[in-house]
Design a protein around this motif. Structure first.
Motif, PDB file in Angstrom:
ATOM      1  N   TRP A   1      -6.410  -1.244  -0.835  1.00 53.44           N
ATOM      2  CA  TRP A   1      -7.374  -0.725  -0.073  1.00 53.44           C
ATOM      3  C   TRP A   1      -7.615  -1.552   1.219  1.00 53.44           C
ATOM      4  O   TRP A   1      -7.446  -1.147   2.528  1.00 53.44           O
ATOM      5  CB  TRP A   1      -8.610  -0.250  -0.565  1.00 53.44           C
ATOM      6  CG  TRP A   1      -9.622   0.614   0.375  1.00 53.44           C
ATOM      7  CD1 TRP A   1     -10.895   0.034   0.945  1.00 53.44           C
ATOM      8  CD2 TRP A   1      -9.549   2.009   0.723  1.00 53.44           C
ATOM      9  NE1 TRP A   1     -11.283   0.864   1.621  1.00 53.44           N
ATOM     10  CE2 TRP A   1     -10.792   2.322   1.547  1.00 53.44           C
ATOM     11  CE3 TRP A   1      -8.551   2.747   0.444  1.00 53.44           C
ATOM     12  CZ2 TRP A   1     -10.958   3.331   1.820  1.00 53.44           C
ATOM     13  CZ3 TRP A   1      -9.237   4.112   0.790  1.00 53.44           C
ATOM     14  CH2 TRP A   1     -10.262   4.356   1.747  1.00 53.44           C
TER      15      TRP A   1
ATOM     16  N   PHE B   1       0.094   5.616   0.526  1.00 56.29           N
ATOM     17  CA  PHE B   1      -0.536   5.438   1.799  1.00 56.29           C
ATOM     18  C   PHE B   1       0.590   5.625   2.918  1.00 56.29           C
ATOM     19  O   PHE B   1       1.752   4.809   2.605  1.00 56.29           O
ATOM     20  CB  PHE B   1      -1.170   3.998   2.025  1.00 56.29           C
ATOM     21  CG  PHE B   1      -2.493   3.886   1.357  1.00 56.29           C
ATOM     22  CD1 PHE B   1      -3.614   4.421   1.870  1.00 56.29           C
ATOM     23  CD2 PHE B   1      -2.241   3.369   0.096  1.00 56.29           C
ATOM     24  CE1 PHE B   1      -4.960   4.205   1.273  1.00 56.29           C
ATOM     25  CE2 PHE B   1      -3.695   3.147  -0.373  1.00 56.29           C
ATOM     26  CZ  PHE B   1      -4.853   3.629   0.074  1.00 56.29           C
TER      27      PHE B   1
ATOM     28  N   TRP C   1       1.040  -1.159  -0.173  1.00 57.95           N
ATOM     29  CA  TRP C   1       0.002  -0.050  -0.126  1.00 57.95           C
ATOM     30  C   TRP C   1       0.788   1.196  -0.231  1.00 57.95           C
ATOM     31  O   TRP C   1       0.342   2.277  -0.317  1.00 57.95           O
ATOM     32  CB  TRP C   1      -0.924  -0.103   1.102  1.00 57.95           C
ATOM     33  CG  TRP C   1      -0.608  -0.584   2.485  1.00 57.95           C
ATOM     34  CD1 TRP C   1      -0.899  -1.816   2.796  1.00 57.95           C
ATOM     35  CD2 TRP C   1       0.070   0.274   3.458  1.00 57.95           C
ATOM     36  NE1 TRP C   1      -0.598  -1.757   4.354  1.00 57.95           N
ATOM     37  CE2 TRP C   1       0.334  -0.821   4.568  1.00 57.95           C
ATOM     38  CE3 TRP C   1       0.760   1.668   3.708  1.00 57.95           C
ATOM     39  CZ2 TRP C   1       0.784  -0.030   5.969  1.00 57.95           C
ATOM     40  CZ3 TRP C   1       1.350   1.771   4.793  1.00 57.95           C
ATOM     41  CH2 TRP C   1       1.382   0.870   6.056  1.00 57.95           C
TER      42      TRP C   1
ATOM     43  N   MET D   1      -4.836   8.592   0.063  1.00 55.40           N
ATOM     44  CA  MET D   1      -4.099   7.981  -1.085  1.00 55.40           C
ATOM     45  C   MET D   1      -3.777   8.950  -2.235  1.00 55.40           C
ATOM     46  O   MET D   1      -4.456  10.097  -2.343  1.00 55.40           O
ATOM     47  CB  MET D   1      -4.586   6.854  -1.727  1.00 55.40           C
ATOM     48  CG  MET D   1      -6.073   7.146  -2.503  1.00 55.40           C
ATOM     49  SD  MET D   1      -6.492   5.760  -3.519  1.00 55.40           S
ATOM     50  CE  MET D   1      -6.894   4.626  -2.381  1.00 55.40           C
TER      51      MET D   1
END
Length: 250
Positions: A100, A61, A56, A83
């Motif tokens: 996610w 992130f 991520w 994001m």
């Protein structure tokens, strides 16, 4: 955790910040006056960070062990503050959904996704029937949760608390729906935040969110939602809802 810290440093140039904050304020839709009880982790260096950081991190992130205190559940952040939307545009819907979900692993947070068509149906039905009651099974019995569907938000509080305090009742779980990729990827991102982690587990919160959606999206179950909102005198919680969920009538 040392290795994780080193990797996180290399990602700082692409991070999107979730600044830790102990304060919280209310949504634009004012149905509750609520306060977050989430607290900072006392010894962050001893806490593990779940999920795949590199996975991520590639979308901008960034999360430390204080992740749970870095989001104000009653003042959702815009998606572009969580994001990197430009990076996300190049990912497939499946890849984006996986990232996610992985990002939100950890106590107090839920990450889900849904198809845009289903979201539009949920939005339509939620605007017509805003409220419903969901039994949450615990041990040898259940507690009843009161759900408010006011997309792009959902809120859950104990029914007894709502009866006693009305609009002053504090939701123990909130969900935010992000539609930025609804048109381009047929994907709606859902973030759930448990306000009172002492009252609700991750598994219970996820179950509540999924079951509530099922009552609004399934044509047969939605008739019960309509009955609750429009013909309350004909609504039978034990007969209708418990039976629909195959729960024993106590």
């Amino acid at each position: 955790i040392t290795a994780t810290a080193k990797v996180s440093l290399s990602l700082r140039t692409i991070i999107l910040k979730e600044t830790p904050s102990s304060s919280s304020s209310w949504l634009s839709i004012r149905c509750f006056s609520a306060f977050s009880s989430q607290q900072r982790v006392k010894n962050p260096e001893k806490e593990a960070i779940p999920g795949d950081l590199l996975k991520w991190g590639s979308l901008g992130f960034f999360r430390t062990s204080r992740f749970a205190s870095g989001f104000k559940p009653l003042e959702p952040k815009p998606l572009d503050s969580i994001m990197d939307l430009n990076r996300a545009k190049n990912r497939s819907p499946e890849d984006l959904a996986s990232i996610w979900d992985d990002y939100h692993l950890g106590r107090g947070h839920i990450g889900l996704t849904m198809k845009a068509k289903l979201y539009r149906l949920l939005e339509q039905r939620g605007s017509d029937c805003r409220y419903f009651v969901i039994p949450l099974w615990r041990g040898s019995g259940y507690t009843t949760m009161f759900a408010q569907v006011q997309l792009p938000y959902m809120l859950f509080t104990g029914l007894e608390d709502y009866k006693a305090r009305g609009t002053q009742a504090s939701p123990c779980f909130t969900a935010s729906f992000y539609t930025e990729f609804a048109e381009s990827k047929d994907l709606v991102l859902i973030r759930g935040d448990i306000v009172f982690t002492s009252k609700l587990t991750d598994e219970e919160a996820k179950w509540l969110l999924e079951i509530t959606q099922s009552f609004y999206l399934n044509d047969v179950r939605y008739k019960l939602v309509e009955c609750f909102n429009k013909e309350a005198s004909d609504f039978d919680f034990k007969k209708d809802v418990l039976q629909a969920l195959d729960m024993p009538i106590l």
